[in-house]
Design a protein around this motif. Structure first.
Motif, PDB file in Angstrom:
ATOM      1  N   PHE A  12       0.821  -1.204   0.000  1.00  0.00           N
ATOM      2  CA  PHE A  12       0.000   0.000   0.000  1.00  0.00           C
ATOM      3  C   PHE A  12       0.854   1.252   0.000  1.00  0.00           C
ATOM      4  O   PHE A  12       0.502   2.237  -0.617  1.00  0.00           O
ATOM      5  CB  PHE A  12      -0.946   0.013   1.199  1.00  0.00           C
ATOM      6  N   VAL A  23      -9.512   2.188  -0.969  1.00  0.00           N
ATOM      7  CA  VAL A  23      -8.093   2.393  -0.682  1.00  0.00           C
ATOM      8  C   VAL A  23      -7.618   3.683  -1.360  1.00  0.00           C
ATOM      9  O   VAL A  23      -6.885   4.478  -0.776  1.00  0.00           O
ATOM     10  CB  VAL A  23      -7.252   1.180  -1.152  1.00  0.00           C
ATOM     11  N   MET A  46      -5.720   1.999   4.993  1.00  0.00           N
ATOM     12  CA  MET A  46      -5.880   1.251   3.749  1.00  0.00           C
ATOM     13  C   MET A  46      -6.170  -0.219   4.031  1.00  0.00           C
ATOM     14  O   MET A  46      -7.028  -0.826   3.389  1.00  0.00           O
ATOM     15  CB  MET A  46      -4.642   1.400   2.871  1.00  0.00           C
TER      16      MET A  46
END
Length: 136
Positions: free
Chosen positions: A16, A62, A93
Motif C-alpha cells: 500500500f 483504498v 488502507m
C-alpha cells in the motif's frame, strides 16, 4: 494467529505504501509496458468476476484513503510527522480492504497479478470504471 496477521499486515502495508504516491500507476504500468517477458503472461490463476468486482470496490476505498493522506503527507514538513501519517494511511488502507468483501491477501494477490498481466489489468480497469460513478 496474531503473528501471521501482523506479518500479512506488514507486507500489505508495504504494498500500500507504494500506492500512496502512485494511485493507479500499477495498473497503468501493466497496461503500458505490455508483457516484455513473452506472450505467456497468464501464469496466474484466473480471477472470478465476483473477486474482480470486490477488488474494484476495495481499490476505490483504498484510493480514497490514499488521496486523503497524500494531501496531508504532502503538506507536512516534519519528517517524523510524515512517517506517522504514512503509517496511519497504511493502517487505514488495510482497514478499507478488511471492510470489503475480499481479504487483504486476495486484494494484494489481485493487485500483484494485475501488475504482471496486462489482460487482467484491463479487466480491473473496466471494473474500476464501472464502479467509480457510484463512489463519487
Amino acid at each position: 494467529m496474531i503473528t501471521r496477521r501482523t506479518s500479512v499486515a506488514s507486507v500489505t502495508a508495504a504494498v500500500f505504501s507504494l500506492m500512496v504516491f502512485s494511485p493507479a500507476a500499477a495498473l497503468a504500468q501493466a497496461q503500458q509496458t505490455q508483457p516484455a517477458q513473452g506472450q505467456t503472461g497468464a501464469t496466474s490463476a484466473p480471477v472470478s468476476e465476483e473477486k474482480l468486482e470486490a477488488f474494484a470496490v476495495a481499490y476505490l476505498q483504498v484510493d480514497k484513503v490514499r488521496q486523503e493522506y497524500s494531501a496531508k503527507i504532502g503538506a507536512e514538513t516534519d519528517a517524523s510527522a510524515k512517517e506517522k501519517l504514512q503509517t496511519e494511511a497504511n493502517q487505514q488502507m488495510v482497514k478499507a480492504v478488511e471492510a470489503s468483501p475480499i481479504s487483504v491477501e486476495e486484494y494484494t494477490s489481485i493487485l500483484t497479478a494485475a501488475q504482471n498481466d496486462p489482460a487482467l489489468a484491463n479487466k480491473v480497469q473496466e471494473k474500476l470504471q464501472t464502479s467509480q460513478p457510484t463512489q463519487q
